[in-house]
Structure formats: structure tokens, C-alpha cells
Design an enzyme around this catalytic site. Structure first.
Site, PDB file in Angstrom:
ATOM      1  N   GLU A  78      10.803  16.451  14.714  1.00  0.00           N
ATOM      2  CA  GLU A  78      11.271  16.034  13.037  1.00  0.00           C
ATOM      3  C   GLU A  78      10.066  16.981  12.422  1.00  0.00           C
ATOM      4  O   GLU A  78       8.744  16.979  12.907  1.00  0.00           O
ATOM      5  CB  GLU A  78      10.948  14.615  12.581  1.00  0.00           C
ATOM      6  CG  GLU A  78      11.329  14.587  11.193  1.00  0.00           C
ATOM      7  CD  GLU A  78      11.034  12.759  10.998  1.00  0.00           C
ATOM      8  OE1 GLU A  78       9.661  12.217  11.036  1.00  0.00           O
ATOM      9  OE2 GLU A  78      12.056  12.531   9.948  1.00  0.00           O
TER      10      GLU A  78
ATOM     11  N   CYS B 226      14.617  10.992   6.005  1.00  0.00           N
ATOM     12  CA  CYS B 226      14.689  10.771   7.466  1.00  0.00           C
ATOM     13  C   CYS B 226      15.671  11.000   8.796  1.00  0.00           C
ATOM     14  O   CYS B 226      15.814  11.253   9.278  1.00  0.00           O
ATOM     15  CB  CYS B 226      13.759   9.180   7.951  1.00  0.00           C
ATOM     16  SG  CYS B 226      14.428   8.297   6.644  1.00  0.00           S
TER      17      CYS B 226
ATOM     18  N   LYS C 245       1.130  -0.952   0.047  1.00  0.00           N
ATOM     19  CA  LYS C 245       0.050  -0.022   0.235  1.00  0.00           C
ATOM     20  C   LYS C 245       0.931   1.342   0.345  1.00  0.00           C
ATOM     21  O   LYS C 245       1.692   1.202   1.164  1.00  0.00           O
ATOM     22  CB  LYS C 245      -0.712  -0.220   1.790  1.00  0.00           C
ATOM     23  CG  LYS C 245      -1.914   1.315   1.016  1.00  0.00           C
ATOM     24  CD  LYS C 245      -2.295   1.483   2.349  1.00  0.00           C
ATOM     25  CE  LYS C 245      -1.584   2.644   2.753  1.00  0.00           C
ATOM     26  NZ  LYS C 245      -1.722   3.966   2.172  1.00  0.00           N
TER      27      LYS C 245
ATOM     28  N   GLU D 296      10.816   1.710   9.981  1.00  0.00           N
ATOM     29  CA  GLU D 296      11.316   3.175  10.192  1.00  0.00           C
ATOM     30  C   GLU D 296      11.419   3.883   9.807  1.00  0.00           C
ATOM     31  O   GLU D 296      10.058   4.161   9.116  1.00  0.00           O
ATOM     32  CB  GLU D 296      12.083   2.308   8.567  1.00  0.00           C
ATOM     33  CG  GLU D 296      13.515   2.944   7.650  1.00  0.00           C
ATOM     34  CD  GLU D 296      12.728   4.296   7.469  1.00  0.00           C
ATOM     35  OE1 GLU D 296      12.915   5.604   8.440  1.00  0.00           O
ATOM     36  OE2 GLU D 296      13.707   5.088   6.601  1.00  0.00           O
TER      37      GLU D 296
HETATM   38  P1  NDP Z   1       2.058   8.050   8.747  1.00  0.00           P
HETATM   39  O1  NDP Z   1       3.051   7.781   8.960  1.00  0.00           O
HETATM   40  O2  NDP Z   1       1.223   9.056   8.858  1.00  0.00           O
HETATM   41  O3  NDP Z   1       1.997   7.356   6.366  1.00  0.00           O
HETATM   42  C1  NDP Z   1       3.373   6.399   6.464  1.00  0.00           C
HETATM   43  C2  NDP Z   1       2.145   5.205   5.556  1.00  0.00           C
HETATM   44  O4  NDP Z   1       1.473   4.456   6.660  1.00  0.00           O
HETATM   45  C3  NDP Z   1       1.431   6.100   3.886  1.00  0.00           C
HETATM   46  O5  NDP Z   1       1.166   5.220   3.103  1.00  0.00           O
HETATM   47  C4  NDP Z   1      -0.472   6.095   5.346  1.00  0.00           C
HETATM   48  O6  NDP Z   1      -1.379   5.557   4.454  1.00  0.00           O
HETATM   49  C5  NDP Z   1      -0.124   4.795   6.075  1.00  0.00           C
HETATM   50  N1  NDP Z   1      -0.811   4.635   7.376  1.00  0.00           N
HETATM   51  C6  NDP Z   1      -1.195   6.206   8.168  1.00  0.00           C
HETATM   52  N2  NDP Z   1      -2.278   5.171   8.680  1.00  0.00           N
HETATM   53  C7  NDP Z   1      -2.189   4.063   9.191  1.00  0.00           C
HETATM   54  C8  NDP Z   1      -2.194   3.331   9.802  1.00  0.00           C
HETATM   55  N3  NDP Z   1      -2.797   3.500  10.893  1.00  0.00           N
HETATM   56  N4  NDP Z   1      -1.804   1.224   9.567  1.00  0.00           N
HETATM   57  C9  NDP Z   1      -0.988   1.533   8.454  1.00  0.00           C
HETATM   58  N5  NDP Z   1      -0.519   2.878   8.050  1.00  0.00           N
HETATM   59  C10 NDP Z   1      -0.892   3.674   7.600  1.00  0.00           C
HETATM   60  O7  NDP Z   1       3.016   9.462   7.220  1.00  0.00           O
HETATM   61  P2  NDP Z   1       2.321  11.333   7.213  1.00  0.00           P
HETATM   62  O8  NDP Z   1       2.340  11.066   5.437  1.00  0.00           O
HETATM   63  O9  NDP Z   1       1.168  11.436   8.013  1.00  0.00           O
HETATM   64  O10 NDP Z   1       3.420  11.924   7.523  1.00  0.00           O
HETATM   65  C11 NDP Z   1       3.435  12.251   9.383  1.00  0.00           C
HETATM   66  C12 NDP Z   1       5.095  12.622   9.291  1.00  0.00           C
HETATM   67  O11 NDP Z   1       5.672  11.244   9.323  1.00  0.00           O
HETATM   68  C13 NDP Z   1       6.096  13.697   8.527  1.00  0.00           C
HETATM   69  O12 NDP Z   1       5.696  14.754   9.154  1.00  0.00           O
HETATM   70  C14 NDP Z   1       6.976  13.029   9.129  1.00  0.00           C
HETATM   71  O13 NDP Z   1       7.599  13.428   9.881  1.00  0.00           O
HETATM   72  C15 NDP Z   1       7.043  11.893   9.457  1.00  0.00           C
HETATM   73  N6  NDP Z   1       7.152  10.759   8.056  1.00  0.00           N
HETATM   74  C16 NDP Z   1       8.406   9.960   8.184  1.00  0.00           C
HETATM   75  C17 NDP Z   1       9.342   8.997   7.094  1.00  0.00           C
HETATM   76  C18 NDP Z   1      10.626   8.492   6.856  1.00  0.00           C
HETATM   77  O14 NDP Z   1      10.857   8.469   6.129  1.00  0.00           O
HETATM   78  N7  NDP Z   1      10.213   8.365   8.514  1.00  0.00           N
HETATM   79  C19 NDP Z   1       8.155   9.079   6.251  1.00  0.00           C
HETATM   80  C20 NDP Z   1       7.095  10.107   5.755  1.00  0.00           C
HETATM   81  C21 NDP Z   1       6.599  10.858   6.837  1.00  0.00           C
HETATM   82  P3  NDP Z   1      -1.587   6.789   3.876  1.00  0.00           P
HETATM   83  O15 NDP Z   1      -0.851   8.256   3.593  1.00  0.00           O
HETATM   84  O16 NDP Z   1      -3.320   6.708   3.139  1.00  0.00           O
HETATM   85  O17 NDP Z   1      -2.433   8.017   5.543  1.00  0.00           O
END
Ligand code: NDP
Length: 505
Positions: free
Chosen positions: A411, A309, A201, A275
Site C-alpha cells: 500500500e 484505503c 482519539k 479497518e
Molecule cells: P497509523 O496506523 O499509525 O495511525 C492510525 C491511528 O492510530 C492514528 O490515530 C494513530 O495516532 C493511532 N495509533 C498509532 N499507533 C497506535 C497504537 N500503538 N495504538 C493505538 N493507536 C495507535 O497510520 P499512519 O498515520 O502511520 O499511516 C501509515 C500508513 O498506514 C499509511 O501509509 C497507509 O498505508 C496506512 N493507512 C491506512 C489507512 C486506512 O484508511 N486503512 C488510514 C491511514 C493510514 P497518531 O496519529 O497519533 O500516531
């Protein structure tokens, strides 16, 4: 006029340029299930927005529970009775090598689709296909490791044990939006080499680019049902994590969502790789070559408009060179062009989503309110033309940052770096380790022995000396709130294996 401002003045017709791009996917309503594109069982759609213009340019199906069931069933059947897990690792590796070729052949469409989805400049996304291909080739090269026979004698002489490395099963893979291709590929490639089958996904803002990879997998001969892709919201991700027919979960994203996934997997006793976020430090030693630091600064501390990240968004400068470091960081960042991410000269693009844009601006406000000094940026960026509606934040450097400030601890995931001051190496190391995270880090220093000693004292999963890059062959993973488990390297492959010991006389 700064270089950034000059660059920003030449951005006419951004919307028209986008409409003219030949992209394989824009408005679609299918998921990739059991080897083909299958219409969603629901009618709901999620828009895909170009963060540079704020314009909607595509949409995908908001997957239903029924869609997910079909995808998981296909993966389960392919695992339980299909050919993939029964091929030898070398046979699977041969397919992975063909996948790499297929991805490279799709390099331009991958780059443009990725750029339109999340605003990463083409200077960044043009390397995505080559990097993804290289990850597939690296994991293909590990086939001999899976094939080597591992026989271990009993220490008491009773006999011997054959240690088998079986695939762990059906995996649920969830990726974020900042690097939508590679953060899925670093899960998919080892899972496939191990003999697993998967349901993936992507993140809601970036659901289109991975469809191009799915076409590459099919063209390379990955059997039906082995790799499935469903699009939809986090709700669908949650259902995937908890699905009774899934054996393992791998996730990259935020720490709060990672905690929820860890809790669900804990309850289910389901292996999980997480991660998560980071707030890494660049420790500048007193003998650092600041010219060399300037050359790598943006890639190491602000890569992908600060949406990476592992980047080191806290720069720790020794008191005696604090002003020099502030000048270097400020002038380097102010000189890097921000603009249309489709322009090859652009270094800084927009934030990937409207909500991320608001978050970054709120952090900038909080930095000011807590007493930090913006030496460049510190506001929205006004780009003119079609880009005026985009989510552009001016790349921002904060000096006079104190360890307790939010911009120093949390972050931000945007183009904002903080520069802190330290006195003596022990205080520098203590500052670097004064964080809940532990993902990346850098030490800048001319004496490489002293730099290595400092790197060894940093409580983090990866640290670079005078640069930072992730190495496909070395484990990458976070400590503390940055995650659980590792990706890359033989350790990243082990995450998709289930060991079995067969004892014999
Ligand atoms: P999320 O953690 O919400 O999203 C990452 C993935 O998880 C997306 O595919 C999302 O789907 C999915 N997801 C969301 N909720 C759930 C759940 N309950 N169970 C399983 N999967 C889920 O990141 P955000 O997009 O909200 O970003 C927010 C913050 O996260 C950023 O500001 C940053 O600080 C951090 N981040 C860190 C990353 C990294 O590389 N470590 C990458 C991205 C974000 P959907 O998009 O459909 O909600």
C-alpha cells in the site's frame, strides 16, 4: 503545457489566504470530557501543519494519561448510570437526527479545517459534512431494528428465548488522518445508536476537525460523558486500547498498528473492529468501455490523492488492450489539476504529512529501480510560490509493472497507480487475488453478467462494477490483512451490541 502545469501557475498568496480563513479552532489546549472543553493536565502540545505549505497553523494538547483517565471515567459513568443507554433506541435516534442537522450547519468550517489539516482538496472535503450527516441519519433509521422483539422458540419445545441486543459498553474509537471526519463518524454513529458511550482519539496530523463535530453533538443534546474526545499521539491510542474500563475498540489505520491492537485485544479478550490497509485491483475486461472508465478513474483509483484505503491502485489490463488502457489512464491522470487544495478546481493535493510524502517518493524510486516505466509524473511536483514547501508528489502512472514489484504489492497511500498485464480471465482473477490484502476492487466490463461473475471470484470485502462507492447500508470490511469485522449496515451496528438470551418456560 499540460493542464496540470497551467493550473499550477496560478497559486499566489497561499499562506495569506490561509491566515485569512475564519476557522473555529487553531491553537487549543483542551479535550472534550464529560460534556465540556477541559484544559489538558499537561503542557506538551502537538503542532498542526498545513501539508500544502508546510506551515504550522495550529496546535493541540498532547493528552496525558490523566486526561485519558478523566475521559474514560466520564464515559464509564455515563454508561453505568447515565441516561443514554437507558433511552429507547428511537429516543437516541431522534438525537442522532439532530446531530446530523448540526453537522450540516457546520459544513464550511468542517471542510476548510479538514483541508488545512491533511491537504484533501475542498472538492473532496466539501462533501464531508453531508456524508457524516447521512451516516448519522442512516443509523438513526435502524432504531426499529433494535426495538423489534426477537423471541425464539426452543427447537425441542422447552420454552422460548428473548434475545436482547444490549449496548456493548464503553468504546475506544481511533481514526486515521486521511478522512478524519467520516472514519470516526462510521464508528461513532452506530455506537451511539446502540447506547454505548465512547472515548475518541483522532490522528495526530488531523486533531482539529473533529472538535467541530463535538460542538455539534453537544448542541444536539448528546448528554455529558457520552462522547469524549482526547488528542494525543499513538501512545495515547495504545493506552486507550488497553484501558481496563473499555469494553470494545474500533480502529482504522495501518495494518502494522492494527496487528498490535489485535494482539492487545486478544490478550484482553476485548472485541475489536479493524479497518486496515488495502491494495485493491481494477480488473479491466476485454469488452470494457474505456471512455466510461475514464470518467470514474480518479475517484475509483486515486481518490483523495491516493490516500483512500479501498481504491484500486493496481489496474489489470488484458494484453490485447494494454496500450489503450495505459494511454487512457495516463492522459486522464495527467489532465487532472494538481494544486492548492483550497482551489475548488484542484483534484490532486499534497500528501498529508511530510513522512507520507517521503514514503511515496521512495515507492516511486523503487518502481523505477525494479523496471517499471513512469508514463506521467514520477517525481516531486514543483508548484511555485508558497506551495513550493508543500508535500506535493506529481500524480504518477507506472506501466510495465510486474506482480512481484513492491509498487504492485504494498500500500503506497499516495498518487501512484500501477498497470499490470494479463492473458485470459483466469490469470486476471489470479492477479487480482495475488495480494495479502482484500478490501476493495472494481471490474470494468460492458457485459454485466461477465463482470458480476468476475466480481464474485475476487477475494475481497467489497467490489464495484464499473464504479466504486461505499454504501452506508451495506457491510464494508476487509479480508486477510485488510482487517477484522465490518462497518456500515446492520452488521456495522451489530459490532456495538452485546447479545443476551433470556430463556423462559
Ligand atoms: P497509523 O496506523 O499509525 O495511525 C492510525 C491511528 O492510530 C492514528 O490515530 C494513530 O495516532 C493511532 N495509533 C498509532 N499507533 C497506535 C497504537 N500503538 N495504538 C493505538 N493507536 C495507535 O497510520 P499512519 O498515520 O502511520 O499511516 C501509515 C500508513 O498506514 C499509511 O501509509 C497507509 O498505508 C496506512 N493507512 C491506512 C489507512 C486506512 O484508511 N486503512 C488510514 C491511514 C493510514 P497518531 O496519529 O497519533 O500516531
Amino acid at each position: 503545457m499540460s493542464t496540470q502545469q497551467q493550473h499550477l501557475q496560478h497559486q499566489p498568496g497561499a499562506a495569506a489566504a490561509r491566515a485569512a480563513l475564519a476557522l473555529p479552532y487553531r491553537y487549543v489546549d483542551t479535550h472534550f470530557i464529560d460534556g465540556q472543553w477541559v484544559a489538558s493536565t499537561g503542557s506538551a502540545r502537538n503542532d498542526v501543519t498545513d501539508p500544502a505549505t508546510g506551515l504550522v497553523w495550529g496546535s493541540v494538547a498532547d493528552g496525558t494519561t490523566e486526561d485519558l483517565e478523566k475521559a474514560v471515567d466520564a464515559a464509564r459513568t455515563a454508561f453505568d448510570s447515565g441516561p443514554w443507554p437507558r433511552l429507547s433506541p428511537s429516543q437516541r435516534a431522534a438525537v442522532l437526527l439532530r446531530v446530523a442537522d448540526q453537522i450540516e450547519a457546520r459544513s464550511t468550517e468542517l471542510s476548510l479545517t479538514n483541508t488545512l489539516e491533511n491537504g484533501s482538496p475542498v472538492s473532496e472535503t466539501k462533501g464531508a459534512a453531508a456524508n457524516a450527516a447521512s451516516i448519522f441519519r442512516y443509523f438513526a433509521s435502524l432504531a426499529p431494528l433494535l426495538e423489534s422483539e426477537d423471541v425464539r422458540p426452543f427447537p425441542n419445545g422447552l420454552g422460548e428465548s428473548l434475545v436482547r441486543r444490549d449496548p456493548v459498553g464503553v468504546c475506544g474509537l481511533i481514526a486515521p488522518w486521511n478522512f478524519p471526519i467520516n472514519l470516526m463518524v462510521i464508528k461513532l454513529a452506530p455506537a451511539l445508536l446502540a447506547g454505548c458511550t465512547v472515548v475518541m482519539k483522532p490522528a495526530s496530523p488531523t486533531p482539529l476537525s473533529f472538535r467541530i463535530i463535538m460542538d455539534g453533538l453537544a448542541a444536539a443534546g448528546v448528554p455529558a460523558g457520552v462522547a469524549n474526545l482526547v488528542t494525543g499521539s499513538g501512545r495515547l491510542g495504545d493506552a486507550l486500547v488497553r484501558h481496563p474500563k473499555i469494553n470494545k475498540v474500533a480502529f482504522t489505520g495501518s495494518t502494522p498498528v492494527g496487528r498490535k491492537i489485535a494482539a492487545a485485544c486478544g490478550e484482553l479478550l476485548r472485541p475489536v473492529t479493524l479497518e486496515l490497509g488495502g491494495k485493491s485491483s481494477a480488473l479491466v475486461l476485454p469488452d470494457a468501455d474505456l471512455g466510461a472508465m475514464g470518467d470514474t478513474l480518479i475517484r475509483s483509483c486515486m481518490r483523495n490523492t491516493g490516500q483512500t484505503c479501498y481504491i484500486s491502485t493496481r489496474i489489470l489490463a488484458p494484453s490485447q488492450r494494454y496500450d489503450e488502457v495505459v494511454d487512457l489512464v495516463t492522459s486522464t491522470i495527467a489532465a487532472a489539476p494538481q494544486g492548492d487544495p483550497l482551489d475548488p478546481a484542484t483534484v490532486f493535493g499534497p500528501s498529508a504529512t511530510a513522512s507520507q510524502y517521503r514514503t511515496v517518493l521512495e515507492y516511486i524510486e523503487s518502481g523505477r529501480a525494479e523496471g517499471a516505466r513512469a508514463t506521467t509524473g514520477g517525481s516531486k511536483a514543483r508548484l511555485g510560490g508558497d506551495l513550493d514547501a508543500g508535500y506535493f508528489v506529481a500524480p504518477t502512472v507506472f506501466a510495465d509493472v510486474l506482480p512481484g514489484m513492491r509498487i504492485s504489492r504494498e500500500e503506497i497511500f499516495g498518487p501512484v497507480v500501477s498497470i499490470l498485464r494479463y492473458n485470459g480471465i483466469d490469470e486476471g482473477i489470479a492477479l487480482a487475488n495475488n495480494t495479502e490484502f482484500g478490501l476493495g476492487g472494481i471490474v470494468f466490463g460492458a457485459d454485466t453478467v461477465a463482470a458480476q461473475t468476475a466480481a464474485e471470484r475476487m477475494d475481497t470485502g467489497s467490489v464495484g462494477i464499473n464504479f466504486f462507492a461505499s454504501n452506508h447500508a451495506a457491510p464494508f470490511g476487509g479480508r486477510n490483512d485488510s482487517g477484522l469485522g465490518t462497518e456500515y449496515g446492520p452488521e456495522g451496528l451489530a459490532a456495538y451490541l452485546s447479545y443476551k438470551s433470556i430463556h423462559r418456560r
